[in-house]
Design an enzyme around this catalytic site. Structure first.
Site, PDB file in Angstrom:
ATOM      1  N   ARG A  94       0.851  -1.088   0.014  1.00 15.36           N
ATOM      2  CA  ARG A  94       0.244   0.113  -0.050  1.00 15.36           C
ATOM      3  C   ARG A  94       0.988   1.246  -0.026  1.00 15.36           C
ATOM      4  O   ARG A  94       2.069   1.223   0.559  1.00 15.36           O
ATOM      5  CB  ARG A  94      -0.784   0.156   1.331  1.00 15.36           C
ATOM      6  CG  ARG A  94      -1.645  -1.170   1.396  1.00 15.36           C
ATOM      7  CD  ARG A  94      -2.586  -1.152   2.783  1.00 15.36           C
ATOM      8  NE  ARG A  94      -3.444  -2.340   2.852  1.00 15.36           N
ATOM      9  CZ  ARG A  94      -3.243  -3.403   3.377  1.00 15.36           C
ATOM     10  NH1 ARG A  94      -1.743  -3.576   3.918  1.00 15.36           N
ATOM     11  NH2 ARG A  94      -3.925  -4.460   3.734  1.00 15.36           N
TER      12      ARG A  94
ATOM     13  N   LYS B 276      -1.822  -1.645   7.805  1.00 15.47           N
ATOM     14  CA  LYS B 276      -3.300  -1.461   7.811  1.00 15.47           C
ATOM     15  C   LYS B 276      -3.794  -2.653   8.803  1.00 15.47           C
ATOM     16  O   LYS B 276      -3.331  -3.899   8.528  1.00 15.47           O
ATOM     17  CB  LYS B 276      -4.241  -1.562   6.602  1.00 15.47           C
ATOM     18  CG  LYS B 276      -5.562  -1.291   6.683  1.00 15.47           C
ATOM     19  CD  LYS B 276      -6.165  -1.412   5.204  1.00 15.47           C
ATOM     20  CE  LYS B 276      -7.572  -1.184   5.381  1.00 15.47           C
ATOM     21  NZ  LYS B 276      -8.338  -1.103   4.126  1.00 15.47           N
TER      22      LYS B 276
ATOM     23  N   HIS C 240      -2.400   2.374  -6.026  1.00 15.36           N
ATOM     24  CA  HIS C 240      -2.930   1.250  -5.487  1.00 15.36           C
ATOM     25  C   HIS C 240      -3.121   0.226  -6.896  1.00 15.36           C
ATOM     26  O   HIS C 240      -3.164  -1.141  -6.584  1.00 15.36           O
ATOM     27  CB  HIS C 240      -4.325   1.348  -5.015  1.00 15.36           C
ATOM     28  CG  HIS C 240      -4.573   0.320  -3.848  1.00 15.36           C
ATOM     29  ND1 HIS C 240      -3.891   0.409  -2.753  1.00 15.36           N
ATOM     30  CD2 HIS C 240      -5.544  -0.685  -3.738  1.00 15.36           C
ATOM     31  CE1 HIS C 240      -4.366  -0.545  -2.141  1.00 15.36           C
ATOM     32  NE2 HIS C 240      -5.383  -1.365  -2.485  1.00 15.36           N
TER      33      HIS C 240
ATOM     34  N   ARG D 133      -0.334  -2.381  -6.853  1.00 13.97           N
ATOM     35  CA  ARG D 133      -0.457  -3.349  -5.689  1.00 13.97           C
ATOM     36  C   ARG D 133      -1.521  -4.472  -6.499  1.00 13.97           C
ATOM     37  O   ARG D 133      -1.381  -5.641  -6.490  1.00 13.97           O
ATOM     38  CB  ARG D 133      -1.226  -2.692  -4.698  1.00 13.97           C
ATOM     39  CG  ARG D 133      -1.438  -3.891  -3.432  1.00 13.97           C
ATOM     40  CD  ARG D 133      -2.112  -3.124  -2.302  1.00 13.97           C
ATOM     41  NE  ARG D 133      -2.778  -3.952  -1.304  1.00 13.97           N
ATOM     42  CZ  ARG D 133      -2.307  -4.435  -0.544  1.00 13.97           C
ATOM     43  NH1 ARG D 133      -1.109  -4.704  -0.141  1.00 13.97           N
ATOM     44  NH2 ARG D 133      -3.100  -5.301   0.469  1.00 13.97           N
TER      45      ARG D 133
ATOM     46  N   HIS E 159      -3.708  -9.227   3.677  1.00 20.37           N
ATOM     47  CA  HIS E 159      -5.349  -9.495   3.704  1.00 20.37           C
ATOM     48  C   HIS E 159      -5.594 -10.278   5.025  1.00 20.37           C
ATOM     49  O   HIS E 159      -5.068 -11.260   5.085  1.00 20.37           O
ATOM     50  CB  HIS E 159      -5.830 -10.045   2.700  1.00 20.37           C
ATOM     51  CG  HIS E 159      -6.081  -8.900   1.435  1.00 20.37           C
ATOM     52  ND1 HIS E 159      -6.096  -9.475  -0.051  1.00 20.37           N
ATOM     53  CD2 HIS E 159      -5.774  -7.591   1.093  1.00 20.37           C
ATOM     54  CE1 HIS E 159      -5.978  -8.362  -0.887  1.00 20.37           C
ATOM     55  NE2 HIS E 159      -5.820  -7.319  -0.116  1.00 20.37           N
TER      56      HIS E 159
ATOM     57  N   TYR F 267      -8.368 -11.074  -7.210  1.00 14.90           N
ATOM     58  CA  TYR F 267      -7.309 -11.366  -8.128  1.00 14.90           C
ATOM     59  C   TYR F 267      -7.385 -12.489  -9.029  1.00 14.90           C
ATOM     60  O   TYR F 267      -7.007 -12.518 -10.246  1.00 14.90           O
ATOM     61  CB  TYR F 267      -6.227 -11.026  -7.472  1.00 14.90           C
ATOM     62  CG  TYR F 267      -6.053  -9.558  -6.791  1.00 14.90           C
ATOM     63  CD1 TYR F 267      -6.163  -8.531  -7.534  1.00 14.90           C
ATOM     64  CD2 TYR F 267      -6.130  -9.658  -5.396  1.00 14.90           C
ATOM     65  CE1 TYR F 267      -6.217  -7.165  -6.829  1.00 14.90           C
ATOM     66  CE2 TYR F 267      -5.991  -8.384  -4.655  1.00 14.90           C
ATOM     67  CZ  TYR F 267      -5.986  -7.255  -5.392  1.00 14.90           C
ATOM     68  OH  TYR F 267      -6.178  -6.056  -4.933  1.00 14.90           O
TER      69      TYR F 267
END
Length: 335
Positions: free
Chosen positions: A149, A174, A280, A283, A306, A315
């Site tokens: 990120r 995050k 982003h 990413r 994640h 994805y």
């Protein structure tokens, strides 16, 4: 415009009542949350009070919170993540600042929107990165090379970049989920050159006895001198000083993420990129390209940080389409 429903009954030094927003900001800081979180929580506090016509939060509770969150979903049509952010801010206000329990919140939930990420092909990614210049080009290569990120890259400290061991450690992530990533071999020498320049800037700051860099999680109280040390210096440092809004000190911050975004936009225009590109996007492309290479989804989930593999599954859809796993019957007719 500054807005307060009324003064609180919590006295400051000298007997002057302390405003509730100031109390909220103070608690956020004591818990070591970022300046972004502080601004976000204060913003939601103001919106909540304005919506209820300047009533003091202590006079309200779960019913009013439910009403406000439903308003966000129905009338403002916000995304689920935005509604959850508002909920977290208000729960924090009540529990951590006012010391009030809030139970029975039952707002109408915002509808989840299924969106597809913008993903570049490998050739598009190469052309885009090659068109970039300056330190932003190095940052963009790191974003794509490690799937970071943008703020993870901007907040990277010297101590977290192990060039000899070819790894980087992401600590200010995050959700607080730290992870270790392999540093691409092609970035080792460019980063080494960049860090040599960074050390020159750090040494200049020390000679001029400037304030150290911002420290996360109240480390500056545990070790007041740590922010002046080389290991804690930002990898992607700002060329200029800025005033810390919390302390009023002039200090060196990290490179502003908007700089990377602007350079990406410029490079995309230069090569006539037909897709809308943001930081982003790199990413998204990292994750999809790994799946195209045959890397399993659990590994990609771990690399991205994640919490839930379902977040990563989008994805897989992109990779299947790009791989052409399901051939169109049109091609049976003409190819």
């Amino acid at each position: 415009m500054t807005m307060q429903p009324e003064e609180s009954d919590q006295p400051e030094k000298g007997g002057k009542p302390e405003k509730l927003e100031d109390r909220l900001r103070g608690v956020v800081r004591r818990k070591g949350y970022s300046i972004r979180t502080e601004r976000t929580y204060a913003g939601w506090y103001r919106q909540y009070v304005m919506y209820h016509r300047l009533r003091h939060p202590s006079e309200m509770g779960a019913v009013e919170i439910t009403d406000f969150l439903t308003h966000l979903a129905v009338e403002r049509n916000v995304a689920p993540s935005t509604q959850n952010q508002a909920l977290n801010a208000l729960v924090f206000l009540y529990r951590e600042v006012l010391g009030m329990a809030v139970e029975g919140i039952d707002a109408l939930r915002a509808k989840k929107r299924e969106t597809l990420p913008v993903v570049l092909t490998q050739e598009e990614t190469r052309r885009l990165l090659d068109a970039m210049t300056g330190v932003e080009a190095l940052a963009a290569r790191l974003l794509y090379g490690c799937g970071l990120r943008v703020m993870e890259a901007m907040r990277l400290r010297v101590k977290d970049a192990d060039l000899d061991g070819r790894k980087i450690e992401i600590r200010e992530a995050k959700g607080g989920k730290a992870r270790v990533l392999t540093l691409p071999g092609s970035l080792v020498e460019p980063l080494r050159t960049h860090l040599a320049r960074a050390k020159t800037v750090w040494e200049m700051d020390r000679r001029e006895d400037r304030a150290g860099v911002h420290m996360p999680f109240a480390f500056d109280r545990k070790d007041p001198e740590a922010g002046k040390s080389w290991p804690w210096f930002y990898v992607f440092f700002s060329d200029s000083l800025s005033t810390d809004p919390r302390t009023g000190l002039d200090r060196r911050h990290h490179l502003h993420e908007a700089r990377v975004g602007r350079e990406l936009t410029r490079a995309a225009r230069q090569i006539d990129m037909p897709k809308r590109v943001t930081a982003h996007t790199l990413r998204h492309s990292f994750a999809t390209h790994l799946l195209l290479k045959g890397v399993d989804i659990r590994s990609v989930q771990e690399l991205l940080g994640h919490m839930d593999v379902r977040t990563t599954e989008i994805y897989t859809k992109m990779a299947r389409a790009m791989r052409g796993e399901v051939a169109s019957p049109l091609d049976d007719l003409y190819l």
